[in-house]
Design a protein around this motif. Structure first.
Motif, PDB file in Angstrom:
ATOM      1  N   THR A 268       0.841  -1.202   0.000  1.00  0.00           N
ATOM      2  CA  THR A 268       0.000   0.000   0.000  1.00  0.00           C
ATOM      3  C   THR A 268       0.875   1.251   0.000  1.00  0.00           C
ATOM      4  O   THR A 268       1.891   1.300   0.687  1.00  0.00           O
ATOM      5  N   PHE A 269       0.463   2.251  -0.764  1.00  0.00           N
ATOM      6  CA  PHE A 269       1.187   3.524  -0.755  1.00  0.00           C
ATOM      7  C   PHE A 269       0.687   4.399   0.388  1.00  0.00           C
ATOM      8  O   PHE A 269      -0.487   4.316   0.774  1.00  0.00           O
ATOM      9  N   TYR A 270       1.596   5.245   0.869  1.00  0.00           N
ATOM     10  CA  TYR A 270       1.270   6.140   1.978  1.00  0.00           C
ATOM     11  C   TYR A 270       1.534   7.576   1.526  1.00  0.00           C
ATOM     12  O   TYR A 270       2.622   7.893   1.044  1.00  0.00           O
ATOM     13  N   VAL A 271       0.510   8.397   1.637  1.00  0.00           N
ATOM     14  CA  VAL A 271       0.621   9.816   1.274  1.00  0.00           C
ATOM     15  C   VAL A 271       0.429  10.617   2.565  1.00  0.00           C
ATOM     16  O   VAL A 271      -0.702  10.903   2.960  1.00  0.00           O
ATOM     17  N   PRO A 272       1.546  10.944   3.246  1.00  0.00           N
ATOM     18  CA  PRO A 272       1.432  11.460   4.619  1.00  0.00           C
ATOM     19  C   PRO A 272       0.927  12.902   4.734  1.00  0.00           C
ATOM     20  O   PRO A 272       0.583  13.334   5.832  1.00  0.00           O
ATOM     21  N   THR A 273       0.877  13.636   3.631  1.00  0.00           N
ATOM     22  CA  THR A 273       0.458  15.056   3.663  1.00  0.00           C
ATOM     23  C   THR A 273       1.105  15.784   4.844  1.00  0.00           C
ATOM     24  O   THR A 273       0.447  16.501   5.588  1.00  0.00           O
ATOM     25  N   ILE A 274       2.417  15.611   4.972  1.00  0.00           N
ATOM     26  CA  ILE A 274       3.123  16.109   6.163  1.00  0.00           C
ATOM     27  C   ILE A 274       3.329  17.633   6.117  1.00  0.00           C
ATOM     28  O   ILE A 274       3.571  18.260   7.162  1.00  0.00           O
ATOM     29  N   ALA A 275       3.183  18.246   4.942  1.00  0.00           N
ATOM     30  CA  ALA A 275       3.256  19.720   4.887  1.00  0.00           C
ATOM     31  C   ALA A 275       2.168  20.335   5.762  1.00  0.00           C
ATOM     32  O   ALA A 275       2.302  21.469   6.238  1.00  0.00           O
ATOM     33  N   TYR A 313       8.519   5.880   7.235  1.00  0.00           N
ATOM     34  CA  TYR A 313       9.701   6.071   6.380  1.00  0.00           C
ATOM     35  C   TYR A 313      10.794   5.089   6.759  1.00  0.00           C
ATOM     36  O   TYR A 313      11.350   4.395   5.896  1.00  0.00           O
ATOM     37  N   GLU A 314      11.078   5.013   8.043  1.00  0.00           N
ATOM     38  CA  GLU A 314      12.164   4.118   8.485  1.00  0.00           C
ATOM     39  C   GLU A 314      11.831   2.655   8.238  1.00  0.00           C
ATOM     40  O   GLU A 314      12.715   1.834   8.033  1.00  0.00           O
ATOM     41  N   ALA A 315      10.539   2.314   8.249  1.00  0.00           N
ATOM     42  CA  ALA A 315      10.134   0.922   8.008  1.00  0.00           C
ATOM     43  C   ALA A 315      10.172   0.568   6.519  1.00  0.00           C
ATOM     44  O   ALA A 315      10.075  -0.604   6.159  1.00  0.00           O
ATOM     45  N   GLY A 316      10.289   1.575   5.656  1.00  0.00           N
ATOM     46  CA  GLY A 316      10.383   1.291   4.214  1.00  0.00           C
ATOM     47  C   GLY A 316       9.061   1.289   3.474  1.00  0.00           C
ATOM     48  O   GLY A 316       8.957   0.730   2.377  1.00  0.00           O
ATOM     49  N   VAL A 317       8.037   1.915   4.053  1.00  0.00           N
ATOM     50  CA  VAL A 317       6.748   2.044   3.360  1.00  0.00           C
ATOM     51  C   VAL A 317       6.949   2.925   2.122  1.00  0.00           C
ATOM     52  O   VAL A 317       7.752   3.857   2.130  1.00  0.00           O
ATOM     53  N   ARG A 318       6.232   2.614   1.064  1.00  0.00           N
ATOM     54  CA  ARG A 318       6.334   3.425  -0.166  1.00  0.00           C
ATOM     55  C   ARG A 318       5.579   4.748   0.021  1.00  0.00           C
ATOM     56  O   ARG A 318       4.355   4.748   0.182  1.00  0.00           O
ATOM     57  N   ILE A 319       6.325   5.837   0.015  1.00  0.00           N
ATOM     58  CA  ILE A 319       5.762   7.153   0.333  1.00  0.00           C
ATOM     59  C   ILE A 319       5.729   8.040  -0.911  1.00  0.00           C
ATOM     60  O   ILE A 319       6.731   8.194  -1.600  1.00  0.00           O
ATOM     61  N   ALA A 320       4.553   8.613  -1.186  1.00  0.00           N
ATOM     62  CA  ALA A 320       4.383   9.546  -2.312  1.00  0.00           C
ATOM     63  C   ALA A 320       4.034  10.925  -1.761  1.00  0.00           C
ATOM     64  O   ALA A 320       3.590  11.052  -0.624  1.00  0.00           O
ATOM     65  N   THR A 321       4.259  11.960  -2.586  1.00  0.00           N
ATOM     66  CA  THR A 321       4.085  13.323  -2.075  1.00  0.00           C
ATOM     67  C   THR A 321       2.792  13.983  -2.541  1.00  0.00           C
ATOM     68  O   THR A 321       2.507  14.048  -3.731  1.00  0.00           O
ATOM     69  N   ARG A 345      12.411  18.149   6.125  1.00  0.00           N
ATOM     70  CA  ARG A 345      12.452  18.769   7.461  1.00  0.00           C
ATOM     71  C   ARG A 345      12.154  17.745   8.548  1.00  0.00           C
ATOM     72  O   ARG A 345      12.736  17.771   9.620  1.00  0.00           O
ATOM     73  N   TYR A 346      11.221  16.806   8.260  1.00  0.00           N
ATOM     74  CA  TYR A 346      10.834  15.839   9.286  1.00  0.00           C
ATOM     75  C   TYR A 346      11.598  14.527   9.175  1.00  0.00           C
ATOM     76  O   TYR A 346      11.174  13.514   9.727  1.00  0.00           O
ATOM     77  N   GLY A 347      12.694  14.501   8.426  1.00  0.00           N
ATOM     78  CA  GLY A 347      13.603  13.365   8.555  1.00  0.00           C
ATOM     79  C   GLY A 347      13.905  12.544   7.320  1.00  0.00           C
ATOM     80  O   GLY A 347      14.692  11.605   7.384  1.00  0.00           O
ATOM     81  N   MET A 348      13.301  12.860   6.174  1.00  0.00           N
ATOM     82  CA  MET A 348      13.599  12.075   4.979  1.00  0.00           C
ATOM     83  C   MET A 348      14.883  12.593   4.334  1.00  0.00           C
ATOM     84  O   MET A 348      15.132  13.794   4.323  1.00  0.00           O
ATOM     85  N   ARG A 349      15.701  11.693   3.797  1.00  0.00           N
ATOM     86  CA  ARG A 349      16.898  12.123   3.077  1.00  0.00           C
ATOM     87  C   ARG A 349      16.455  12.857   1.801  1.00  0.00           C
ATOM     88  O   ARG A 349      15.519  12.422   1.142  1.00  0.00           O
ATOM     89  N   PRO A 350      17.149  13.942   1.426  1.00  0.00           N
ATOM     90  CA  PRO A 350      16.748  14.683   0.221  1.00  0.00           C
ATOM     91  C   PRO A 350      16.651  13.785  -1.014  1.00  0.00           C
ATOM     92  O   PRO A 350      15.715  13.920  -1.809  1.00  0.00           O
ATOM     93  N   ALA A 351      17.582  12.851  -1.169  1.00  0.00           N
ATOM     94  CA  ALA A 351      17.543  11.979  -2.358  1.00  0.00           C
ATOM     95  C   ALA A 351      16.256  11.144  -2.357  1.00  0.00           C
ATOM     96  O   ALA A 351      15.656  10.920  -3.420  1.00  0.00           O
ATOM     97  N   ASP A 352      15.824  10.711  -1.179  1.00  0.00           N
ATOM     98  CA  ASP A 352      14.584   9.926  -1.100  1.00  0.00           C
ATOM     99  C   ASP A 352      13.359  10.800  -1.368  1.00  0.00           C
ATOM    100  O   ASP A 352      12.364  10.332  -1.931  1.00  0.00           O
ATOM    101  N   ALA A 353      13.432  12.062  -0.941  1.00  0.00           N
ATOM    102  CA  ALA A 353      12.298  12.970  -1.162  1.00  0.00           C
ATOM    103  C   ALA A 353      12.115  13.247  -2.657  1.00  0.00           C
ATOM    104  O   ALA A 353      10.985  13.355  -3.141  1.00  0.00           O
ATOM    105  N   ILE A 354      13.241  13.330  -3.382  1.00  0.00           N
ATOM    106  CA  ILE A 354      13.149  13.533  -4.842  1.00  0.00           C
ATOM    107  C   ILE A 354      12.516  12.296  -5.497  1.00  0.00           C
ATOM    108  O   ILE A 354      11.652  12.419  -6.366  1.00  0.00           O
ATOM    109  N   VAL A 355      12.909  11.104  -5.056  1.00  0.00           N
ATOM    110  CA  VAL A 355      12.310   9.876  -5.602  1.00  0.00           C
ATOM    111  C   VAL A 355      10.817   9.829  -5.255  1.00  0.00           C
ATOM    112  O   VAL A 355       9.973   9.452  -6.076  1.00  0.00           O
ATOM    113  N   ALA A 356      10.484  10.249  -4.030  1.00  0.00           N
ATOM    114  CA  ALA A 356       9.077  10.216  -3.593  1.00  0.00           C
ATOM    115  C   ALA A 356       8.204  11.086  -4.494  1.00  0.00           C
ATOM    116  O   ALA A 356       7.097  10.697  -4.869  1.00  0.00           O
ATOM    117  N   THR A 357       8.706  12.255  -4.875  1.00  0.00           N
ATOM    118  CA  THR A 357       7.879  13.181  -5.658  1.00  0.00           C
ATOM    119  C   THR A 357       7.977  12.938  -7.168  1.00  0.00           C
ATOM    120  O   THR A 357       7.366  13.660  -7.958  1.00  0.00           O
TER     121      THR A 357
END
Ligand SMILES: [Zn+2]
Length: 413
Positions: A268-275, A313-321, A345-357
């Motif tokens: 399952t994908f997770y869209v955390p809407t963390i903004a 994120y740390e568990a490896g769930v697939r996260i989309a933005t 800001r809340y802990g994702m590596r920038p490289a992972d955030a680019i992949v997420a989006t």
């Protein structure tokens, strides 16, 4: 025979969306709406075609927002969208599409808006500029569920052209509501399996829809090859959703280890809407026209959102933005990349955030064959950023200098 014109795009660095080592001095070849080659170094000798030289900029796939509401709304009072003329909502929504594309958002999944289905068509037809839109139409939600406007008469909620809700109760009516959305051309189905911050008489921790109702929605959507996204903020609503076939969890503010285990098991994908955590924090001092019940629930969620996001994120769930912006102040279209910045800001590596989006968001929508990365064969949706967003993630907003969608240049500063 007429040859398709080729364009050679040169930049300083390429982040292709797969998260690997950035490619220095890329040359991306575009023919028509597709990327036909990705090279590096000098331009091949005797090239026939136009050259777009972006200097030292970083080239990357166009960004995604997989949780938007392009509704033309400009405030937090739900009644506002009911009393504002529909034509005005449409015009504002068209302007929001232009702002999104200008900001480097080349694709979006609209999670509830009656206008978005037509915006998607207008953009495809070239009538207005905007991102590629995958739309669901109205949210299939239970009477009194999230998306229903609880303080308005039911008939108004059902009939207003700008209401986000298609109220449906019981498995048979849920199935019918899904068919109605498919009849309108929905690319996916949005439902709500928990209460929400943004609806008056419901709470995130309360369940909405029974398992048989959720199963009716997902089985009907899946029968037609469509995915189902569920607004699910509390753990009970998240678990009911995943166990009954929902493909993407929206918000998940209160997820626990069991929710995470289920998401990992089922993919399952997770869209955390963390903004929204930043929005909720800011609204303590600047509540604008937010009603007291919304402010109270925002305060409660603020305590758990960061922890839930980091855990997943740390568990490896697939996260989309997707930031869940709809056009109000602090949640304005054009600022959609706030989600990428907040994730870091809340802990994702920038490289992972680019992949997420990019890649993961395209996977979340199920269109990764054509979108999400800069690779041979993909649709030519690309942006260029002055500087390197891996060093300063804020550049995904402040540094956009070039936007190409479907091989067409929409912005070049
Ligand atoms: Zn939403």
């Amino acid at each position: 025979m007429a040859e398709t014109k080729r364009t050679f795009i040169r930049a300083g660095l390429l982040l292709d969306g797969n998260g690997g080592t950035p490619l220095p001095r890329p040359v991306v070849v575009v023919e028509g709406d597709r990327i036909t080659d990705v090279l590096t170094g000098e331009l091949p000798g005797g090239v026939d075609g136009a050259v777009v030289d972006l200097g030292g900029a970083t080239l990357m796939p166009g960004m995604w927002d997989v949780h938007s509401h392009i509704t033309g709304t400009r405030g937090y009072s739900a009644a506002d969208s009911i009393v504002t003329p529909h034509d005005l909502m449409v015009l504002r929504a068209a302007e929001d599409c232009r702002k999104m594309l200008h900001a480097g958002i080349t694709s979006t999944r609209d999670c509830g808006s009656t206008i978005a289905l037509s915006l998607a068509r207008a953009i495809k037809e070239g009538v207005i500029p905007g991102p590629n839109i995958w739309a669901c139409g109205r949210i299939v939600t239970q009477t009194g569920g999230h998306g229903d406007t609880h303080f308005l008469p039911i008939a108004v909620v059902q009939e207003s052209p700008d209401s986000m809700a298609r109220l449906a109760d019981g498995p048979d009516e849920c199935r019918r509501a899904v068919r109605e959305m498919l009849r309108l051309g929905a690319d996916f189905i949005k439902t709500a399996t928990s209460g929400g911050v943004g609806s008056e008489k419901s709470h995130p921790l309360e369940e909405r829809y029974t398992p048989p109702e959720i199963e009716a929605i997902t089985s009907e959507a899946h029968r037609f090859g469509r995915r189902v996204a569920s607004h699910a903020q509390g753990a009970p609503g998240v678990k009911n959703a995943i166990r009954n076939g929902v493909d993407t969890i929206e918000h998940g503010y209160y997820i626990d280890d069991e929710c995470i285990g289920l998401m990992l098991d089922r993919g399952t994908f997770y869209v955390p809407t963390i903004a929204l955590l930043d929005v909720f924090k800011a609204s303590v001092k600047r509540p604008l026209d937010m009603p007291p019940w919304r402010l109270r629930k925002q305060l409660e969620c603020m305590e758990v959102m960061e922890k839930s996001f980091v855990r997943a994120y740390e568990a490896g769930v697939r996260i989309a933005t997707g930031p869940d912006y709809f056009g109000a102040p602090m949640r304005a279209h054009g600022d959609n990349a706030d989600e990428v910045i907040a994730m870091v800001r809340y802990g994702m590596r920038p490289a992972d955030a680019i992949v997420a989006t990019t890649r993961t968001s395209a996977e979340c929508v199920g269109v990764e064959r054509d979108y999400g990365t800069v690779e041979k064969g993909k649709v030519a949706d690309m942006i260029a950023i002055k500087g390197n967003p891996l060093d300063d993630i804020g550049l995904v907003k402040a540094g956009i200098r070039f936007v190409m969608k479907g091989g067409r240049v929409f912005r070049r500063d």
